[in-house]
Design a protein around this motif. Structure first.
Motif, mmCIF file in Angstrom:
data_model
loop_
_atom_site.group_PDB
_atom_site.id
_atom_site.type_symbol
_atom_site.label_atom_id
_atom_site.label_comp_id
_atom_site.label_asym_id
_atom_site.label_seq_id
_atom_site.Cartn_x
_atom_site.Cartn_y
_atom_site.Cartn_z
ATOM 1 N N ASP A 93 -9.599 4.817 -4.204
ATOM 2 C CA ASP A 93 -8.524 5.363 -5.053
ATOM 3 C C ASP A 93 -7.194 5.453 -4.297
ATOM 4 O O ASP A 93 -6.471 6.439 -4.387
ATOM 5 N N VAL A 94 -6.893 4.383 -3.564
ATOM 6 C CA VAL A 94 -5.617 4.272 -2.848
ATOM 7 C C VAL A 94 -4.739 3.255 -3.586
ATOM 8 O O VAL A 94 -5.151 2.110 -3.769
ATOM 9 N N PRO A 95 -3.537 3.617 -4.034
ATOM 10 C CA PRO A 95 -2.679 2.676 -4.754
ATOM 11 C C PRO A 95 -2.325 1.469 -3.890
ATOM 12 O O PRO A 95 -1.821 1.617 -2.764
ATOM 13 N N ALA A 96 -2.608 0.294 -4.417
ATOM 14 C CA ALA A 96 -2.320 -0.939 -3.681
ATOM 15 C C ALA A 96 -2.188 -2.080 -4.662
ATOM 16 O O ALA A 96 -2.768 -2.055 -5.756
ATOM 17 N N GLY A 97 -1.430 -3.076 -4.297
ATOM 18 C CA GLY A 97 -1.282 -4.243 -5.147
ATOM 19 C C GLY A 97 -0.854 -5.460 -4.350
ATOM 20 O O GLY A 97 -0.060 -5.352 -3.414
ATOM 21 N N ILE A 108 0.851 -1.188 0.000
ATOM 22 C CA ILE A 108 0.000 0.000 0.000
ATOM 23 C C ILE A 108 0.885 1.235 0.000
ATOM 24 O O ILE A 108 1.794 1.361 0.831
ATOM 25 N N ALA A 109 0.631 2.130 -0.945
ATOM 26 C CA ALA A 109 1.378 3.383 -1.033
ATOM 27 C C ALA A 109 0.411 4.530 -0.778
ATOM 28 O O ALA A 109 -0.256 5.018 -1.685
ATOM 29 N N GLY A 110 0.337 4.947 0.480
ATOM 30 C CA GLY A 110 -0.567 6.022 0.853
ATOM 31 C C GLY A 110 0.186 7.281 1.218
ATOM 32 O O GLY A 110 -0.153 7.965 2.188
ATOM 33 N N PRO A 142 -3.409 13.736 0.208
ATOM 34 C CA PRO A 142 -4.818 13.345 0.037
ATOM 35 C C PRO A 142 -5.031 11.837 0.082
ATOM 36 O O PRO A 142 -6.043 11.362 0.607
ATOM 37 N N ILE A 143 -4.075 11.074 -0.483
ATOM 38 C CA ILE A 143 -4.225 9.617 -0.449
ATOM 39 C C ILE A 143 -4.168 9.120 0.986
ATOM 40 O O ILE A 143 -4.920 8.217 1.387
ATOM 41 N N TYR A 144 -3.288 9.715 1.793
ATOM 42 C CA TYR A 144 -3.182 9.313 3.195
ATOM 43 C C TYR A 144 -4.519 9.477 3.909
ATOM 44 O O TYR A 144 -4.961 8.578 4.643
#
Length: 397
Positions: A311-315, A248-250, A254-256
């Protein structure tokens, strides 16, 4: 041949990984790559990793779209043929130990006089100059001395290796970049060919971000940190209830805030000390614990769905089985199926990057040793009798 590099002739005098991978990338985009191999066993990578009917599956990938000519470079005829090949070549890619080509009479001075337009790409452990230039160097040593192994692994643990030959591959990418810059200079009439000097160590070092100024100005030595991204928070690897792991890249402001809302920690989202990255980085362990507390209560698919909706980058961390089965990889033609010489079909990686008008292509898999010797020699104007004599003399296979 078709592709953006159609009409570019590349001679590869290389083995194993760095030079062959660079030449493969150029071959995928249309360059005519002639790979010079030693008679007998050829490139050792033919027997590396997992084999199928006696030939490495890596070989079929690493040498696709290349023509193989088996030359004895210990013979005068073999050297003469190399020079003939280089007379109208655009690029020579080699990864022999510095000085080895000079001993064969194929040094830069000789080749530049033979063909002033030739670009000579030289890949070695430490480069063609400097006090370490004569040391043997493999990709693993480049990773060690380039700084990446020191920063890879669990905090306080033993420096770890990335699971692929990263040092060699990074050198290959730098080699292609240098080759294309030099060829562009020649083709636009700005000058003659030149030497592209690529070091395994320096290719790794080039990726090490702000490591040097952090040390020089602040005395900071970046250490191993496991799955975390030191100084950037939150960005880490977190466990899920079903035993999977999610990255997870928060780490943008705003993403945080969106991430904290997903995990039900509005208190951390609203805390002014976490409004900017430097404040979050100072207490990354606290934030990571909160995120891990949430991910560990849910299966991976639920975690990914919730994060995607916010819309939080995760993989998910993929194994090769995950990659091959993934619909996005398939939709992007990143899993291609090809037929081996024995008729068996096998999946291979697709081509990167994607060019809209002149895409790369796979025309054939890695060839048999010396498969194209006769054809290449015939293109040089040699007759069947000439080739038979060379073969009888042991100059070619």
């Amino acid at each position: 041949m078709s592709g953006p590099l159609a009409g570019i002739k590349v001679i590869e005098i290389g083995a194993l990984i760095a030079a062959p991978f660079a030449a493969r990338l150029m071959a995928e985009f249309g360059a005519d790559v002639i790979k010079v191999e030693a008679p007998g066993d050829g490139d050792p990578i033919r027997k590396w990793r997992k084999l199928h009917n006696g030939t490495s599956l890596w070989w079929y990938l690493q040498s696709r779209n290349k023509r193989s000519i088996a030359l004895n470079l210990k013979s005068a005829d073999g050297i003469a043929i190399v020079k003939r090949l280089l007379e109208d070549a655009d690029v020579l890619i080699e990864n022999m130990k510095p000085g080895a080509l000079e001993k064969l009479g194929l040094g830069w001075d000789v080749l530049h006089a033979l063909n002033p337009k030739l670009t000579m790409v030289r890949i070695s452990g430490y480069g063609q100059t400097g006090p370490y230039k004569d040391r043997p160097g493999f990709g693993a040593i480049g990773e060690a001395m380039g700084g990446i192994r020191y920063t890879t692994g669990e905090a306080g643990g033993v420096p770890a290796r990335v699971g692929v030959s990263l040092g060699d591959s990074l050198a290959s990418l730098h080699a292609v970049m240098g080759a294309l810059m030099s060829v562009l200079r020649v083709k636009t009439g700005q000058g003659d060919g030149q030497v592209v000097d690529v070091s395994l160590v320096e290719s790794v070092f080039n990726l090490m971000e702000s490591l040097v100024p952090e040390y020089d100005l602040l005395g900071h030595v970046r250490e191993r940190s496991g799955g975390a991204l030191p100084g950037i928070a939150p960005s880490n690897t977190y466990p899920t209830r079903d035993g999977a792991y999610v990255v997870i890249a928060g780490n943008s402001n705003p993403i945080y805030k969106r991430l904290m809302a997903v995990i039900g920690r509005q208190d951390l989202a609203d805390d002014p000390q976490f409004a900017q990255n430097d404040g979050r980085a100072a207490q990354a362990a606290l934030i990571d614990a909160a995120i891990a507390g949430w991910t560990s209560r849910h299966p991976i698919e639920h975690v990914l769905a919730e994060l995607e909706a916010a819309d939080v980058p995760a993989g998910r961390i993929y194994s090769v089985a995950d990659i091959v089965a993934d619909p996005h990889y398939q939709a992007r033609d990143m899993i291609l199926r090809h037929t081996l010489p024995d008729g068996v079909e096998v999946a291979m990686p697709g081509i990167v990057p994607k060019l809209s008008d002149t895409p790369g292509a796979v025309r054939w898999q890695g060839p048999a040793l010396g498969e194209h010797t006769d054809a290449v020699l015939a293109q040089l104007g040699m007759t069947a009798a000439d080739i038979a004599r060379l073969r009888a003399d042991g100059a070619v296979q």
